[in-house]
Design an enzyme around this catalytic site. Structure first.
Site, PDB file in Angstrom:
ATOM      1  N   ASP A   6     -12.274   0.049 -10.790  1.00 36.95           N
ATOM      2  CA  ASP A   6     -11.744   0.110 -12.542  1.00 36.95           C
ATOM      3  C   ASP A   6     -12.817   0.097 -13.697  1.00 36.95           C
ATOM      4  OD1 ASP A   6     -10.277   0.014  -9.612  1.00 36.95           O
ATOM      5  OD2 ASP A   6      -9.547  -2.267  -9.844  1.00 36.95           O
ATOM      6  N   ASP A 127       3.613  -0.455  -6.345  1.00 33.91           N
ATOM      7  CA  ASP A 127       2.223  -1.898  -5.925  1.00 33.91           C
ATOM      8  C   ASP A 127       3.495  -3.381  -6.773  1.00 33.91           C
ATOM      9  OD1 ASP A 127       0.148   0.158  -7.085  1.00 33.91           O
ATOM     10  OD2 ASP A 127       0.562  -0.363  -9.159  1.00 33.91           O
TER      11      ASP A 127
END
Length: 240
Positions: A6, A127
């Site tokens: 990330d 998500d």
């Protein structure tokens, strides 16, 4: 297993439950990390442009290019990819699979158009907080439809995979939401990749027993809760 990178402001970070105020910087040397994944047996790397996810436009292009240029692993990328031309750009730069998140929810035709233009290159990231999909860098919930609608929709469209993240489990190292993973695995007809909460080799073994098609592992790697060599040895044994 997809080891995760990330990226925020060019650095490898992890968030807790997607909260930017709980951002922990793990590594500044992207190239070193990518090469370590490859050396230990990874075949795919999962990359997210966190700043892009929040802003809706790419913010870490030069750093993502570094990932692509310094590994033989395949790379899947998400974060801030909202238009067909964004997808085209990344595929031309060498990304093997593009993950559409927010735009898959708010632009009802984008995924269909992307699949027609770039077959076998398009995944969708769903998500979730509870039964709803979070969008725009996990800052808001899309409440017009429950998540199950989107699992079915993108499965029927024939995306390359659906990446399901349980946000409340993400980055807290308390184990995945096995119940929901199994539920969505049984709904979709396309590969399901599970993300969020993996904290041990046991978690990965349990997910393999569900026949999920992939597991994203991030914080557990950076906090040394799992050993990469062991993970990929396990993966090889499962495949054989």
């Amino acid at each position: 297993v997809y080891p995760a990178i990330d990226i925020s402001k060019g650095e490898i970070v992890r968030l807790t439950k997607g909260d930017f105020s709980k951002k922990k910087i793990y590594r500044k040397n992207l190239v070193e990390q990518v090469q370590s994944f490859q050396k230990n047996g990874a075949t795919w790397i999962h990359v997210v442009d966190l700043d892009g996810a929040l802003s809706g436009e790419n913010k870490n292009e030069e750093f993502i290019k570094k990932v692509i240029e310094n590994t033989d692993c395949k790379v899947q990328l998400g974060g801030g990819i909202r238009k067909l031309k964004d997808i085209e750009k990344w595929i031309n730069l060498g990304i093997n699979r593009v993950i559409i998140g927010t735009a898959a929810i708010i632009n009802s035709n984008l995924v269909k158009e992307a699949l027609e233009a770039f077959p076998k290159k398009i995944s969708v990231g769903l998500d979730l907080v509870g039964n709803y999909v979070a969008i725009r860098g996990w800052t808001e919930l899309f409440k017009q439809k429950e998540a199950i609608y989107f699992f079915r929709k993108f499965s029927d469209l024939g995306v390359e995979s659906i990446i399901y993240t349980d946000i409340n489990n993400d980055g807290v190292l308390k184990g995945p939401n096995f119940t929901s993973i199994l539920k969505y695995k049984n709904i979709v007809k396309v590969p399901l990749i599970a993300s969020g909460g993996v904290s041990s080799l046991q978690d990965i073994k349990k997910l393999y027993s569900f026949n999920v098609d992939g597991v994203i592992v991030g914080k557990a790697i950076y906090d040394n809760k799992v050993n990469l060599k062991e993970i990929f040895r396990l993966e090889k044994n499962v495949k054989n």
